[in-house]
Design an enzyme around this catalytic site. Structure first.
Site, mmCIF file in Angstrom:
data_model
loop_
_atom_site.group_PDB
_atom_site.id
_atom_site.type_symbol
_atom_site.label_atom_id
_atom_site.label_comp_id
_atom_site.label_asym_id
_atom_site.label_seq_id
_atom_site.Cartn_x
_atom_site.Cartn_y
_atom_site.Cartn_z
ATOM 1 N N ASN A 234 0.958 -1.285 -0.170
ATOM 2 C CA ASN A 234 0.026 0.030 0.048
ATOM 3 C C ASN A 234 0.778 1.389 0.137
ATOM 4 O OD1 ASN A 234 0.670 -0.695 2.659
ATOM 5 N ND2 ASN A 234 -0.952 0.030 3.629
ATOM 6 N N GLU B 90 3.947 -4.422 12.837
ATOM 7 C CA GLU B 90 2.979 -3.325 12.316
ATOM 8 C C GLU B 90 1.976 -4.119 11.617
ATOM 9 O OE1 GLU B 90 2.609 -0.718 13.791
ATOM 10 O OE2 GLU B 90 4.789 0.294 14.086
ATOM 11 N N CYS C 54 -2.980 1.389 6.500
ATOM 12 C CA CYS C 54 -3.165 0.502 7.639
ATOM 13 C C CYS C 54 -4.121 1.470 8.610
ATOM 14 C CB CYS C 54 -1.797 0.222 8.162
ATOM 15 S SG CYS C 54 -0.658 1.571 8.306
#
Ligand code: NAD
Length: 469
Positions: free
Chosen positions: A147, A243, A277
């Site tokens: 992303n 993460e 995210c």
């Protein structure tokens, strides 16, 4: 690099198996990526292990100077990098997208270089003197998503290099070209072998996560893959920074001004066309201002142009891949069938070549609906009505992930009280998703563990050592 073509040529393999990468906006080829293997990974790890001791011996000042030069190199090639990122990932050049991402790469390198990290004297009472130092780990593995491929790679490699480690990167198979190009540019200023990207698949990621010569894995990606990495790293007791996925809630308190917050809400949810995210993925709005917030947000969202990223007019792009498009489409279709109200979008054109899913707002939706309970990772925001703040906090905290959250209010003190009750690694007030290289960032619950950025982020890339004498 002088031109885009020169940059692409520099990362195009001259031999070995290759894979064509296609532009998610047009379906046209962008370039050829190498298909690296576990043997290539072994060679990269061996080169990294050979280069690391001399790099560590340079000390903080010389390493920081090299990182500052690497930031300059990124800036010199910024437009070519942004263009390649836009073509491969889909995000527009303009808006908080490709140029912004390349700019962030330089910014994070500079802050990692400039953040002081001195040894701490923990006890010094005349009898005992204990100091806490952070020593290099050795070779660090960095595994990343598709992303924000360049920026997240820099989040991983900048503190690792600063702390005296070598780095082997495994980029997402969806966006290898962006990361290979970034590494090509960074390597203009770094010793040979210190930093390598191995553009392989899941097998290469697994091999990296289990490799005995790797001391730490920096991982950014889904919670499911994070769990797999915990398992494959267990036998070698690797350090991990994870993460992982999120499903961030935003709570709009009754005193918020709908018009004043609408644009912030929009970008909180739709930055990178929702493929972020820590984007706002569930919006809880008090009943008293629900209709006004829906109306203001719809007005803002309807005016944001989506299209080919190379067209400067656009600020939203396609989804990066068809799988993600299908996930978003299925979630919105199911929400519509459940009786939720589509305020905007929800109607993709199926005969186009790109993965464009329109900006979609869904109102009057139950909190249990999959569009709310699952991470959509795309441009579709559910807006849930609530009656009391206690009810909103309970819904926000009900999931097993907790990356970010936000509270929107005209009263910052009241917002802070609500923020303290939310189970998330970061709670923003009257904004959502703003990251800063000076401010620690990390997840709560199954959004992961470990902190990135700032001095905490540097410490995470070292082995703590106490000298007690
Ligand atoms: P993903 O987990 O599918 O893939 C991430 C990387 O892991 C890829 O490079 C992939 O090849 C590799 N991989 C896959 N299986 C592996 C295995 N068994 N062992 C080692 N490596 C393996 O994630 P994605 O779809 O690329 O990214 C989207 C997800 O990432 C979303 O859930 C998003 O929320 C999350 N994300 C989190 C953050 C954060 O900072 N918390 C940032 C960006 C994205």
């Amino acid at each position: 690099m002088e031109t885009y073509d020169a940059l692409l040529a520099a990362i195009t393999p001259v031999s070995g198996e290759t894979r064509t990468i296609f532009d998610p906006a047009t379906g046209q080829p962008v370039g050829e990526a190498p298909v690296h293997t576990v043997q290539d990974l072994e060679a990269a790890i061996a080169a990294a292990a050979a280069a690391q001791p001399a790099w560590a011996a340079l000390g903080h000042d010389a390493r920081s100077a090299a990182l500052l030069k690497a930031a300059d190199a990124v800036e010199r090639s910024a437009e070519e990098l942004a263009r390649l990122l836009s073509r491969e990932q889909g995000k527009p050049l303009n808006g908080p997208n490709a140029r912004f991402e390349v700019g962030a790469c330089a910014a994070w390198l500079r802050v990692a270089a400039g953040t002081p990290l001195a040894a701490e004297t923990v006890v010094d009472d005349g009898e005992t003197r204990a100091e806490l130092h952070y020593r290099p780990i050795g070779v660090v593995g960095a595994i990343g998503p598709w992303n924000w491929p360049m920026m997240i790679t820099v989040w991983q490699l900048a503190p690792a290099l600063r702390m005296g480690n070598a780095v082997v990167i495994k980029p997402s198979e969806y966006t290898p070209l962006s990361v290979l190009a970034l590494v090509e540019i960074l390597n203009q200023e770094l010793p040979e072998g210190l930093l390598t990207a191995v553009a392989g698949g899941r097998d290469v990621g697994e091999a990296l996560a289990g490799h005995p010569a790797i001391g730490k894995i920096m991982f950014t990606g889904s919670t499911a893959t994070g769990k797999a990495i915990i398992k494959s790293s267990a036998d070698t007791v690797k350090r991990l920074t994870l993460e992982l996925g999120g499903n961030d809630a935003g709570i709009v308190l009754p005193d918020a001004d709908p018009r004043a917050i609408a644009e912030g809400l929009f970008w909180g949810a739709f930055i990178n066309t929702g493929q972020t995210c820590a984007a706002l993925k569930r919006l809880y709005v008090h009943d008293s201002i629900y209709d006004a917030v829906c109306e203001e947000l719809t007005n803002v969202a309807a005016a944001m142009p989506m299209g080919n990223g190379l067209d400067e007019a656009n600020v939203l792009g396609p989804l990066q891949n068809r799988q993600q498009f299908d996930i978003v489409a299925a979630l919105v279709d199911a929400a519509r069938e459940s009786g939720a109200r589509i305020l905007l979008g929800g109607n993709p054109e199926n005969d186009q070549p790109g993965n464009f899913y329109p900006t979609t707002l869904v109102a009057d939706i139950a909190d249990s609906n999959p569009l709310v309970a699952e991470e959509q990772f795309g441009p579709a925001l559910p807006i849930i009505r609530y009656g009391t703040v206690d009810e909103a906090v309970a819904m926000a905290n009900a999931l097993d992930v907790g990356l970010g959250a936000s509270v929107w209010s005209s009263d910052p003190a009241e917002a802070r009280k609500v923020a303290a009750r939310l189970e998330a690694g970061t709670v923003w007030i009257n904004k959502h998703g703003a990251v800063d290289p000076r401010i620690p960032f990390g997840g709560a619950k199954q959004s992961g563990y470990g902190l990135e950025f700032g001095v905490e982020g540097l410490k995470a890339l070292g082995v703590p050592q106490v000298i007690n004498g």
